[in-house]
Scaffold this active site. Structure first.
Site, PDB file in Angstrom:
ATOM      1  N   GLY A 110       0.793  -1.232   0.000  1.00  0.00           N
ATOM      2  CA  GLY A 110       0.000   0.000   0.000  1.00  0.00           C
ATOM      3  C   GLY A 110       0.818   1.272   0.000  1.00  0.00           C
ATOM      4  N   SER A 111       2.058   1.196  -0.491  1.00  0.00           N
ATOM      5  CA  SER A 111       2.850   2.441  -0.502  1.00  0.00           C
ATOM      6  C   SER A 111       2.295   3.441  -1.514  1.00  0.00           C
ATOM      7  CB  SER A 111       4.332   2.146  -0.753  1.00  0.00           C
ATOM      8  OG  SER A 111       4.553   1.731  -2.071  1.00  0.00           O
TER       9      SER A 111
ATOM     10  N   HIS B 237       1.861   0.683 -12.942  1.00  0.00           N
ATOM     11  CA  HIS B 237       2.613  -0.536 -13.271  1.00  0.00           C
ATOM     12  C   HIS B 237       4.115  -0.222 -13.215  1.00  0.00           C
ATOM     13  CE1 HIS B 237       3.371  -4.467 -14.963  1.00  0.00           C
ATOM     14  NE2 HIS B 237       4.250  -3.905 -15.769  1.00  0.00           N
TER      15      HIS B 237
ATOM     16  N   GLU C  51       6.867   6.002  -8.823  1.00  0.00           N
ATOM     17  CA  GLU C  51       5.429   5.686  -8.757  1.00  0.00           C
ATOM     18  C   GLU C  51       4.730   6.641  -7.810  1.00  0.00           C
ATOM     19  OE1 GLU C  51       4.274   1.548  -8.259  1.00  0.00           O
ATOM     20  OE2 GLU C  51       6.217   0.872  -8.963  1.00  0.00           O
TER      21      GLU C  51
HETATM   22  C1  GAR Z   1       3.856  -1.406  -7.158  1.00  0.00           C
HETATM   23  O1  GAR Z   1       5.194  -1.472  -7.604  1.00  0.00           O
HETATM   24  C2  GAR Z   1       2.913  -1.459  -8.352  1.00  0.00           C
HETATM   25  O2  GAR Z   1       3.392  -0.779  -9.473  1.00  0.00           O
HETATM   26  C3  GAR Z   1       2.852  -2.946  -8.598  1.00  0.00           C
HETATM   27  O3  GAR Z   1       2.783  -3.513  -7.327  1.00  0.00           O
HETATM   28  C4  GAR Z   1       3.466  -2.672  -6.396  1.00  0.00           C
HETATM   29  C5  GAR Z   1       2.535  -2.367  -5.270  1.00  0.00           C
HETATM   30  O4  GAR Z   1       3.222  -1.679  -4.257  1.00  0.00           O
HETATM   31  N1  GAR Z   1       1.721  -3.297  -9.401  1.00  0.00           N
HETATM   32  C6  GAR Z   1       1.763  -4.228 -10.335  1.00  0.00           C
HETATM   33  O5  GAR Z   1       2.739  -4.915 -10.564  1.00  0.00           O
HETATM   34  C7  GAR Z   1       0.458  -4.404 -11.103  1.00  0.00           C
HETATM   35  N2  GAR Z   1       0.713  -5.043 -12.356  1.00  0.00           N
HETATM   36  P1  GAR Z   1       2.400  -0.934  -3.114  1.00  0.00           P
HETATM   37  O6  GAR Z   1       1.387  -1.943  -2.555  1.00  0.00           O
HETATM   38  O7  GAR Z   1       3.452  -0.592  -2.100  1.00  0.00           O
HETATM   39  O8  GAR Z   1       1.743   0.271  -3.693  1.00  0.00           O
END
Ligand code: GAR
Length: 225
Positions: free
Chosen positions: A12-13, A117, A182
């Protein structure tokens, strides 16, 4: 002020980046609900700390994807969500889900579901995008925020940020470098949507009143001394 529903499966960052941007007034948005499909995911805790309503809808062992997504849509509607942000949501959304958040006059003709992504799409879609980039040997990868369509990471690109792959990078190091970007670009995309500055023509997304791009070209590795 738009109402955003965030769907998260893990740390969930990215959710946190959107929550922080909303709290600090950097985006004209409020996170109305966080929906999570994994019990115990850190995203749930982050939402609770921020005082955001959470909905846990475990998906493991649920065979009927349509019924599952109908429930997700019902919860999003109950929270009167204008925009859905997939933030590490490790599920493909169904066509009925996308139909529920199809373009509307209020969204200036833009779809109302976004995703982030960790690659420069269309390179390295799907799982383990950072590992795919390392294995391929690219010099740059990055991240993409895009509108969601029925394919896997195939929707119209809203914004991308490039990140160099450095000697000695492993998957965690590269992932961390990409995550920094991101966290920068996802709130930006939400803000552009909130401002009604995004328009979709075919699969091209344009941004009204965009500033000039920040760089003309970057080499990695850099030219020799
Ligand atoms: C992030 O790097 C996002 O881009 C990726 O999962 C991670 C979630 O991190 N998403 C994918 O790969 C979708 N295809 P987070 O939970 O810390 O936001």
């Amino acid at each position: 002020m738009i109402r955003v529903g965030v769907l998260a499966s893990g740390s969930g960052s990215n959710l946190q980046a959107i929550v922080d941007a909303a709290r600090d007034g950097r985006i004209d948005a409020t996170v109305a609900v966080v929906i999570c499909n994994v019990p115990g995911a850190r995203a749930l805790e982050r939402a609770r700390v921020a005082g955001i309503p959470t909905e846990l809808l475990p998906s493991k062992g649920v065979p009927d994807r349509d019924a599952y997504d109908r429930e997700v849509v019902a919860r999003l509607r109950a929270h009167r969500v204008d925009l859905v942000c997939l933030a590490g949501w490790m599920r493909i959304v169904t066509p009925a889900f996308l139909e529920a958040f199809a373009p509307s006059p209020a969204s200036h003709g833009c779809p109302r579901v976004m995703n982030v992504h960790p690659a420069l799409l269309p390179s390295f879609p799907g799982l383990h995008a950072q590992r795919q980039a390392l294995d391929y040997g690219v010099r740059f990868t990055g991240c993409t925020v895009h509108f969601v369509d029925s394919g896997t990471d195939t929707g119209p690109v809203i914004v991308q940020a490039a990140v160099p792959v450095l000697p000695g990078d492993d998957e965690p190091a590269l992932s961390a470098r990409i995550l920094v970007e991101e966290h920068r670009v996802y709130p930006l995309a939400v803000q552009w949507f909130a401002e009604g500055r995004l328009a979709l023509d075919g699969r091209r997304v344009s941004l009204r009143d965009a500033a000039a791009p920040m760089m003309d070209g970057v080499l990695n590795p850099s030219q020799d001394r």
